[in-house]
Design an enzyme around this catalytic site. Structure first.
Site, PDB file in Angstrom:
ATOM      1  N   MET A   1      58.047 -60.856 -34.577  1.00 12.24           N
ATOM      2  CA  MET A   1      58.584 -60.586 -35.926  1.00 12.24           C
ATOM      3  C   MET A   1      60.091 -60.380 -35.849  1.00 12.24           C
ATOM      4  O   MET A   1      60.590 -59.787 -34.893  1.00 12.24           O
ATOM      5  CB  MET A   1      57.951 -59.315 -36.482  1.00 12.24           C
ATOM      6  CG  MET A   1      56.436 -59.357 -36.523  1.00 12.24           C
ATOM      7  SD  MET A   1      55.776 -57.828 -37.185  1.00 12.24           S
ATOM      8  CE  MET A   1      54.017 -58.108 -36.937  1.00 12.24           C
TER       9      MET A   1
ATOM     10  N   SER B   1      44.070 -54.040 -34.420  1.00  9.95           N
ATOM     11  CA  SER B   1      43.641 -52.648 -34.495  1.00  9.95           C
ATOM     12  C   SER B   1      42.152 -52.483 -34.189  1.00  9.95           C
ATOM     13  O   SER B   1      41.737 -51.461 -33.638  1.00  9.95           O
ATOM     14  CB  SER B   1      43.979 -52.053 -35.861  1.00  9.95           C
ATOM     15  OG  SER B   1      43.480 -52.871 -36.894  1.00  9.95           O
TER      16      SER B   1
ATOM     17  N   MET C   1      56.500 -65.017 -36.584  1.00  4.97           N
ATOM     18  CA  MET C   1      56.751 -64.620 -37.979  1.00  4.97           C
ATOM     19  C   MET C   1      58.259 -64.439 -38.101  1.00  4.97           C
ATOM     20  O   MET C   1      58.777 -63.329 -38.245  1.00  4.97           O
ATOM     21  CB  MET C   1      55.998 -63.332 -38.292  1.00  4.97           C
ATOM     22  CG  MET C   1      54.496 -63.571 -38.422  1.00  4.97           C
ATOM     23  SD  MET C   1      53.543 -62.061 -38.298  1.00  4.97           S
ATOM     24  CE  MET C   1      53.423 -61.940 -36.525  1.00  4.97           C
TER      25      MET C   1
ATOM     26  N   ASP D   1      43.732 -64.402 -39.135  1.00  3.54           N
ATOM     27  CA  ASP D   1      44.551 -63.305 -38.603  1.00  3.54           C
ATOM     28  C   ASP D   1      44.802 -62.264 -39.685  1.00  3.54           C
ATOM     29  O   ASP D   1      45.440 -62.558 -40.701  1.00  3.54           O
ATOM     30  CB  ASP D   1      45.883 -63.911 -38.115  1.00  3.54           C
ATOM     31  CG  ASP D   1      46.788 -62.890 -37.447  1.00  3.54           C
ATOM     32  OD1 ASP D   1      46.372 -61.744 -37.251  1.00  3.54           O
ATOM     33  OD2 ASP D   1      47.937 -63.281 -37.121  1.00  3.54           O
ATOM     34  N   GLY D   2      44.304 -61.051 -39.433  1.00  4.71           N
ATOM     35  CA  GLY D   2      44.586 -59.934 -40.326  1.00  4.71           C
ATOM     36  C   GLY D   2      43.327 -59.278 -40.858  1.00  4.71           C
ATOM     37  O   GLY D   2      42.525 -59.916 -41.533  1.00  4.71           O
ATOM     38  N   GLY D   3      43.138 -58.019 -40.496  1.00  3.61           N
ATOM     39  CA  GLY D   3      42.015 -57.255 -41.039  1.00  3.61           C
ATOM     40  C   GLY D   3      40.654 -57.646 -40.490  1.00  3.61           C
ATOM     41  O   GLY D   3      39.621 -57.334 -41.097  1.00  3.61           O
TER      42      GLY D   3
ATOM     43  N   ASP E   1      52.369 -61.397 -31.453  1.00  6.84           N
ATOM     44  CA  ASP E   1      53.018 -61.401 -32.765  1.00  6.84           C
ATOM     45  C   ASP E   1      54.514 -61.165 -32.626  1.00  6.84           C
ATOM     46  O   ASP E   1      54.944 -60.088 -32.219  1.00  6.84           O
ATOM     47  CB  ASP E   1      52.412 -60.301 -33.637  1.00  6.84           C
ATOM     48  CG  ASP E   1      51.006 -60.668 -34.093  1.00  6.84           C
ATOM     49  OD1 ASP E   1      50.840 -61.764 -34.656  1.00  6.84           O
ATOM     50  OD2 ASP E   1      50.077 -59.869 -33.865  1.00  6.84           O
TER      51      ASP E   1
ATOM     52  N   SER F   1      45.129 -59.122 -30.448  1.00 10.19           N
ATOM     53  CA  SER F   1      46.566 -59.093 -30.744  1.00 10.19           C
ATOM     54  C   SER F   1      47.164 -57.861 -30.095  1.00 10.19           C
ATOM     55  O   SER F   1      46.789 -56.729 -30.420  1.00 10.19           O
ATOM     56  CB  SER F   1      46.795 -59.044 -32.253  1.00 10.19           C
ATOM     57  OG  SER F   1      48.118 -58.595 -32.494  1.00 10.19           O
TER      58      SER F   1
ATOM     59  N   HIS G   1      46.813 -62.980 -28.370  1.00 13.27           N
ATOM     60  CA  HIS G   1      47.649 -63.252 -29.545  1.00 13.27           C
ATOM     61  C   HIS G   1      48.908 -62.392 -29.491  1.00 13.27           C
ATOM     62  O   HIS G   1      48.835 -61.172 -29.336  1.00 13.27           O
ATOM     63  CB  HIS G   1      46.836 -62.947 -30.805  1.00 13.27           C
ATOM     64  CG  HIS G   1      47.492 -63.340 -32.086  1.00 13.27           C
ATOM     65  ND1 HIS G   1      47.500 -64.633 -32.566  1.00 13.27           N
ATOM     66  CD2 HIS G   1      48.166 -62.604 -33.002  1.00 13.27           C
ATOM     67  CE1 HIS G   1      48.142 -64.683 -33.716  1.00 13.27           C
ATOM     68  NE2 HIS G   1      48.562 -63.456 -34.015  1.00 13.27           N
TER      69      HIS G   1
ATOM     70  N   HIS H   1      52.509 -66.234 -32.183  1.00 11.33           N
ATOM     71  CA  HIS H   1      52.601 -66.325 -33.645  1.00 11.33           C
ATOM     72  C   HIS H   1      54.008 -65.906 -34.061  1.00 11.33           C
ATOM     73  O   HIS H   1      54.337 -64.718 -34.044  1.00 11.33           O
ATOM     74  CB  HIS H   1      51.519 -65.396 -34.238  1.00 11.33           C
ATOM     75  CG  HIS H   1      51.503 -65.332 -35.730  1.00 11.33           C
ATOM     76  ND1 HIS H   1      50.772 -64.384 -36.419  1.00 11.33           N
ATOM     77  CD2 HIS H   1      52.111 -66.091 -36.671  1.00 11.33           C
ATOM     78  CE1 HIS H   1      50.943 -64.564 -37.718  1.00 11.33           C
ATOM     79  NE2 HIS H   1      51.755 -65.581 -37.897  1.00 11.33           N
TER      80      HIS H   1
ATOM     81  N   PHE I   1      52.450 -56.229 -40.305  1.00 12.89           N
ATOM     82  CA  PHE I   1      51.893 -54.983 -39.769  1.00 12.89           C
ATOM     83  C   PHE I   1      50.434 -55.172 -39.374  1.00 12.89           C
ATOM     84  O   PHE I   1      49.694 -55.900 -40.041  1.00 12.89           O
ATOM     85  CB  PHE I   1      51.973 -53.859 -40.822  1.00 12.89           C
ATOM     86  CG  PHE I   1      53.392 -53.579 -41.232  1.00 12.89           C
ATOM     87  CD1 PHE I   1      54.180 -52.687 -40.517  1.00 12.89           C
ATOM     88  CD2 PHE I   1      53.950 -54.251 -42.315  1.00 12.89           C
ATOM     89  CE1 PHE I   1      55.503 -52.466 -40.875  1.00 12.89           C
ATOM     90  CE2 PHE I   1      55.276 -54.036 -42.687  1.00 12.89           C
ATOM     91  CZ  PHE I   1      56.054 -53.133 -41.966  1.00 12.89           C
TER      92      PHE I   1
ATOM     93  N   MET J   1      46.509 -66.541 -42.634  1.00 13.05           N
ATOM     94  CA  MET J   1      46.730 -65.089 -42.691  1.00 13.05           C
ATOM     95  C   MET J   1      45.808 -64.486 -43.748  1.00 13.05           C
ATOM     96  O   MET J   1      45.760 -64.963 -44.886  1.00 13.05           O
ATOM     97  CB  MET J   1      48.179 -64.777 -43.098  1.00 13.05           C
ATOM     98  CG  MET J   1      49.247 -65.045 -42.064  1.00 13.05           C
ATOM     99  SD  MET J   1      49.082 -64.217 -40.478  1.00 13.05           S
ATOM    100  CE  MET J   1      48.875 -62.497 -40.921  1.00 13.05           C
TER     101      MET J   1
HETATM  102  C1  DX5 Z   1      50.103 -59.209 -38.692  1.00  9.95           C
HETATM  103  C2  DX5 Z   1      49.881 -59.937 -37.401  1.00  9.95           C
HETATM  104  C3  DX5 Z   1      48.519 -59.758 -36.875  1.00  9.95           C
HETATM  105  C4  DX5 Z   1      48.141 -58.333 -36.550  1.00  9.95           C
HETATM  106  C5  DX5 Z   1      46.706 -58.198 -36.900  1.00  9.95           C
HETATM  107  O1  DX5 Z   1      51.308 -59.566 -39.234  1.00  9.95           O
HETATM  108  O2  DX5 Z   1      50.105 -61.331 -37.533  1.00  9.95           O
HETATM  109  O3  DX5 Z   1      48.247 -60.604 -35.753  1.00  9.95           O
HETATM  110  O4  DX5 Z   1      48.320 -57.965 -35.212  1.00  9.95           O
HETATM  111  O5  DX5 Z   1      46.374 -56.871 -36.819  1.00  9.95           O
HETATM  112  P1  DX5 Z   1      44.979 -56.331 -37.368  1.00  9.95           P
HETATM  113  O6  DX5 Z   1      43.898 -57.035 -36.611  1.00  9.95           O
HETATM  114  O7  DX5 Z   1      45.053 -54.884 -37.085  1.00  9.95           O
HETATM  115  O8  DX5 Z   1      44.931 -56.642 -38.853  1.00  9.95           O
HETATM  116 ZN    ZN Z   2      49.408 -62.659 -35.791  1.00  6.64          ZN
END
Ligand code: DX5
Ligand code: ZN
Length: 231
Positions: free
Chosen positions: A44, A202, A75, A179-181, A42, A15, A40, A73, A150, A144
């Site tokens: 927003m 990250s 959002m 997606d996420g963490g 994102d 991402s 990916h 993606h 974030f 998610m």
């Molecule tokens: C969060 C995004 C994710 C984000 C994931 O709202 O949809 O795609 O970039 O970031 P990490 O991998 O750091 O959780």
């Molecule tokens: Zn995403």
């Protein structure tokens, strides 16, 4: 959707939200060379999520510097209003959130008519049942595992059950994206629950060596697939 021609069907999706935007082309090239399967992106809107990020001009610029599949993606509160602009800019897939789709089947048809693959996403607090009706019509299911908005948040383990449950409703050709963490501590759990497409922001761009980080994530994911196959 295309399956990998070599090895198990598993995709790592960096991402760019966590990339250094001042060196975006260079960072994308790094992960492309390291074997990223999709990129990916994102988007927003400061409304559906409490943050702003990437818009259409950035997707256009990214398209010019990579051949990777652009997994977009959204959002945003009005995906039906902006899907065409993102496809024109080079998005290969458009994933919208079920929470904001007033007529999901019409939106799916709209995105497909634009020539893009279609994904549906759901938040950690959204019940699996809300996507069941539309699942047969999409290419990608995005679960998610953090609240969207974030990068760098912690993986919410209670979402694993939902991944397991929904993976049983998907066909061979459909991607189950998480997606996420996602990092070296959590990727195995996501894969064991049924994920085949792993977004990592990250964990890849947050350190000094995105290429090695990506390779390590892939190895960890493949190890957990092997363990599953042996079990
Ligand atoms: C969060 C995004 C994710 C984000 C994931 O709202 O949809 O795609 O970039 O970031 P990490 O991998 O750091 O959780
Ligand atoms: Zn995403």
């Amino acid at each position: 959707m295309e399956k990998s021609s070599t090895g198990p069907d598993l995709r790592i999706a960096p991402s760019i939200l966590s990339a250094d935007f001042g060196r975006l082309a260079e960072q994308i090239e790094l992960v492309e060379s390291a074997g990223a399967d999709v990129l990916h992106i994102d988007v927003m809107d400061g409304h559906f999520v409490p943050n702003l990020s990437i818009g259409v001009p950035v997707v256009e610029a990214v398209k010019r510097c990579t051949d990777l599949f652009l997994d977009t993606h959204l959002m945003i509160t009005n995906p039906e209003k902006y899907a065409a602009a993102f496809v024109d800019a080079g998005a290969d897939s458009i994933t919208f959130h079920i929470e904001v789709a007033s007529d999901p089947m019409a939106l799916i048809e709209h995105i497909r008519n634009l020539g893009a693959k279609v994904g549906v996403a759901l938040n950690p607090g959204t019940d699996a049942a809300t996507v069941l009706d539309v699942l047969p019509a999409v290419d990608i299911l995005l679960v998610m595992t953090v609240w969207p908005g974030f990068g760098g948040q912690s993986f919410i383990e209670s979402c694993l059950r939902k991944i397991e449950l929904l993976s049983g409703h998907l066909g061979e050709e459909q991607w189950l994206e998480v997606d996420g963490g996602i990092n070296l501590d959590t990727i195995a759990q996501a894969v064991e629950a049924g994920a085949d497409t792993l977004v990592a922001g990250s964990a890849i761009f947050g350190g000094p060596d995105p290429a090695t980080a990506l390779e390590r994530l892939r190895s960890a994911a493949l190890r957990s697939l092997d363990t599953e196959l042996e079990a």
